[in-house]
Enzyme design. Structure first.
Site, PDB file in Angstrom:
ATOM      1  N   CYS A 102       0.861  -0.935  -0.004  1.00  9.64           N
ATOM      2  CA  CYS A 102      -0.092  -0.064   0.002  1.00  9.64           C
ATOM      3  C   CYS A 102       0.993   1.222   0.139  1.00  9.64           C
ATOM      4  O   CYS A 102       1.730   1.421   0.815  1.00  9.64           O
ATOM      5  CB  CYS A 102      -0.990   0.081   1.361  1.00  9.64           C
ATOM      6  N   CYS A 158      -3.190  15.103   3.258  1.00  5.02           N
ATOM      7  CA  CYS A 158      -4.378  15.106   2.478  1.00  5.02           C
ATOM      8  C   CYS A 158      -5.166  16.215   2.594  1.00  5.02           C
ATOM      9  O   CYS A 158      -5.339  16.685   3.809  1.00  5.02           O
ATOM     10  CB  CYS A 158      -5.226  13.787   2.829  1.00  5.02           C
ATOM     11  N   CYS A 177     -11.663  14.123   5.370  1.00  7.99           N
ATOM     12  CA  CYS A 177     -12.489  13.199   5.643  1.00  7.99           C
ATOM     13  C   CYS A 177     -12.404  13.171   7.311  1.00  7.99           C
ATOM     14  O   CYS A 177     -11.160  12.975   8.053  1.00  7.99           O
ATOM     15  CB  CYS A 177     -12.374  11.716   5.300  1.00  7.99           C
ATOM     16  N   CYS A 195     -10.471  10.114   9.362  1.00  2.00           N
ATOM     17  CA  CYS A 195      -9.351   9.627   8.690  1.00  2.00           C
ATOM     18  C   CYS A 195      -8.090  10.583   9.447  1.00  2.00           C
ATOM     19  O   CYS A 195      -8.152  11.906   9.543  1.00  2.00           O
ATOM     20  CB  CYS A 195      -9.236  10.000   7.120  1.00  2.00           C
ATOM     21  N   CYS A 231      -5.915   1.014   7.507  1.00  2.00           N
ATOM     22  CA  CYS A 231      -6.389   2.041   6.667  1.00  2.00           C
ATOM     23  C   CYS A 231      -6.816   3.274   7.698  1.00  2.00           C
ATOM     24  O   CYS A 231      -7.260   3.334   8.563  1.00  2.00           O
ATOM     25  CB  CYS A 231      -7.971   1.488   6.023  1.00  2.00           C
TER      26      CYS A 231
HETATM   27  N1  SAH Z   1      -7.751   8.978  -0.271  1.00  2.00           N
HETATM   28  C1  SAH Z   1      -8.157   7.848  -0.981  1.00  2.00           C
HETATM   29  C2  SAH Z   1      -7.154   6.713  -0.577  1.00  2.00           C
HETATM   30  C3  SAH Z   1      -6.561   6.468   0.749  1.00  2.00           C
HETATM   31  S1  SAH Z   1      -7.436   6.347   1.973  1.00  2.00           S
HETATM   32  C4  SAH Z   1      -9.550   7.460  -0.512  1.00  2.00           C
HETATM   33  O1  SAH Z   1      -9.826   8.233   0.315  1.00  2.00           O
HETATM   34  O2  SAH Z   1     -10.010   6.580  -1.037  1.00  2.00           O
HETATM   35  C5  SAH Z   1      -8.150   4.369   1.802  1.00  2.00           C
HETATM   36  C6  SAH Z   1      -9.399   4.011   2.374  1.00  2.00           C
HETATM   37  O3  SAH Z   1      -9.126   4.031   4.034  1.00  2.00           O
HETATM   38  C7  SAH Z   1     -10.696   4.671   1.963  1.00  2.00           C
HETATM   39  O4  SAH Z   1     -11.412   3.973   1.556  1.00  2.00           O
HETATM   40  C8  SAH Z   1     -10.892   5.552   3.291  1.00  2.00           C
HETATM   41  O5  SAH Z   1     -12.346   5.612   3.330  1.00  2.00           O
HETATM   42  C9  SAH Z   1     -10.564   4.520   4.259  1.00  2.00           C
HETATM   43  N2  SAH Z   1     -10.359   5.029   5.685  1.00  2.00           N
HETATM   44  C10 SAH Z   1      -9.764   6.348   5.875  1.00  2.00           C
HETATM   45  N3  SAH Z   1      -9.651   6.470   7.470  1.00  2.00           N
HETATM   46  C11 SAH Z   1     -10.062   5.108   7.938  1.00  2.00           C
HETATM   47  C12 SAH Z   1     -10.051   4.701   9.298  1.00  2.00           C
HETATM   48  N4  SAH Z   1      -9.785   5.421  10.253  1.00  2.00           N
HETATM   49  N5  SAH Z   1     -10.482   3.385   9.367  1.00  2.00           N
HETATM   50  C13 SAH Z   1     -11.088   2.632   8.194  1.00  2.00           C
HETATM   51  N6  SAH Z   1     -10.856   3.294   6.948  1.00  2.00           N
HETATM   52  C14 SAH Z   1     -10.318   4.455   6.681  1.00  2.00           C
HETATM   53 FE1  SF4 Z   2      -7.773  11.975   2.246  1.00  2.00          FE
HETATM   54 FE2  SF4 Z   2      -8.141  10.353   4.283  1.00  2.00          FE
HETATM   55 FE3  SF4 Z   2      -9.967  11.023   2.918  1.00  2.00          FE
HETATM   56 FE4  SF4 Z   2      -8.579   9.403   1.731  1.00  2.00          FE
HETATM   57  S1  SF4 Z   2      -9.999   8.824   3.541  1.00  2.00           S
HETATM   58  S2  SF4 Z   2      -9.416  11.447   0.898  1.00  2.00           S
HETATM   59  S3  SF4 Z   2      -6.761   9.999   2.624  1.00  2.00           S
HETATM   60  S4  SF4 Z   2      -8.902  12.422   4.187  1.00  2.00           S
END
Ligand code: SAH
Ligand code: SF4
Length: 395
Positions: A152, A159, A163, A166, A386
């Protein structure tokens, strides 16, 4: 008791401001065969020498020009004297998880040096096998002497998408990674684990730090380097996006046999809940994302993955499952759903659902005919799962 609210709650950050990269001088790593031929032409060298450099830096994982013994000593000295170096990112620290996962801190040299994170997961990662299947075996790390793993990698430092669940979001966006830095993470990890490309089965997921579709050119240039120079298969790569519509529109124009598979971070059953946990939804609501995904021509048997983070009480209720099933079915896309129980981090007010809740959610979706997998958290104990990646201080 004080309730901890994320400092960045709900803010929509401008996504189109110019983000600095790390365009430093003189790294051979990151150049494709044609660009390397250009460098050699300036030294009066024939273009086939570029293939020797490709072989050395992308296939044999050599990191010093002086060690490329296929080049004459004279040429090696000349390149170094011109200021060229290989400049591949290097692993500076590795955290081992009890489950075999390894989180690597990777130093990207250059004028804007940064440390990013990549994760090595032996034996695939269950739900996202990278080949569209739910990975059939679950057996050990070697099958007939062929190792299998998923890597990965990060596409940005931090970023901007914000979100709410995250950890990477809390960094804000520091900078874009260059194509060489994105591909370099992969090669550094391949090197560390002595992976034999073409023999061992390596899946690649662009699911680390950052939003690949907000660093589109560098992300796709990295894919091309990984396919053409490193020799990985795009069919074993998956890119995940939070739903950046202009990025999806560009992705739809890529040749289907030269791009990764697509995963969409759906994460909520409707726009209302999605906008709450993913402010980006106010700019590109679910329907606009789905419309853009529909324009991506799929390879035979290819499926779109919808990722869905289960947040306790927020997105994990039975009525949410029914709504997600309807939503996914109505897209008419060949799709599967990957459920990810929320991985915790400090200073969040979310909770992780019980395993039974995730299983019920999965059952509700499969009952509606939607292939649904629960992605097992990998490396939670070392913050490699993740959404847990965050430029950790090298201690
Ligand atoms: N930025 C991209 C890719 C990186 S995040 C995206 O958001 O798709 C990869 C995955 O991890 C995404 O599906 C996101 O929703 C998930 N993710 C982010 N924070 C997380 C958390 N704390 N627990 C589980 N999944 C999470
Ligand atoms: Fe960015 Fe995290 Fe949202 Fe993915 S899940 S777009 S890494 S803020």
């Amino acid at each position: 008791m004080l309730r901890v609210v994320p400092e960045n709650s709900g803010q929509l950050v401008p996504l189109d401001r110019v983000v600095p990269g790390n365009e430093g001088p003189a790294s051979l790593f990151g150049l494709d065969a044609a660009a390397l031929a250009g460098v050699l032409a300036e030294e009066g060298e024939p273009s086939w020498r570029a293939d020797q450099i490709v072989e050395a830096i992308y296939r044999q994982y050599i990191t010093e020009i002086s060690s490329i013994t296929t080049l004459s000593l004279d040429l090696r000295r000349k390149l170094a004297a011109r200021g060229w170096r290989i400049g591949r990112p290097e692993i500076t620290k590795a955290f081992q998880s009890a489950d075999g996962t390894e989180r690597d801190l990777i130093h990207c040299p250059g004028p804007k040096a940064e440390t990013v994170e990549a994760v090595w997961m032996p034996d695939g990662d269950d739900g996202e096998a990278g080949d569209g299947s739910n990975d059939e075996s679950g057996a050990g790390l070697e099958i007939k002497g062929r190792r299998r793993a998923t890597i990965c990698v990060s596409s940005q430092v931090g970023c901007a998408v914000n979100c709410q669940f995250c950890l990477t979001a809390k960094l804000g966006l520091q900078r874009n990674l260059t194509a060489g830095e994105i591909a370099g993470q992969v090669v550094a990890v391949l090197d560390r684990h002595a992976v034999r490309v073409g023999r061992d089965r390596v899946n690649l997921v662009f699911m680390g730090m950052g939003e690949p579709f907000l660093n589109y050119d560098n992300f796709m240039a990295a894919v091309r380097l990984l396919v053409h120079e490193v020799g990985l298969s795009p069919q074993r790569m998956t890119v995940s996006t939070s739903g950046i519509v202009p990025g999806l529109e560009r992705f739809a124009e890529e040749p289907p046999d030269l791009r990764p598979k697509l995963a969409i971070s759906l994460n909520a059953p409707n726009d209302e809940i999605r906008a709450e946990i993913m402010p980006i939804n106010r700019k590109w609501p679910i329907s606009s994302v789905i419309d853009a995904v529909r324009r991506v021509p799929l390879r035979p048997r290819e499926r779109i993955t919808f990722e869905y983070v289960l947040l306790g009480g927020v997105t994990d209720r039975p009525e949410h499952a029914r709504e997600v099933a309807r939503l996914v079915r109505r897209t008419g896309l060949p799709a599967k759903v990957n459920l990810i129980a929320w991985n915790p981090g400090p200073d969040f007010h979310y909770s992780t659902p019980k395993p039974e809740t995730a299983e019920q959610f999965q059952k509700a979706l499969t009952a509606e005919g939607i292939p649904t997998y629960i992605r097992q958290p990998r490396g939670r104990d070392i913050f490699a799962a993740c959404g847990q990646l965050k430029r950790t201080v090298e201690a």
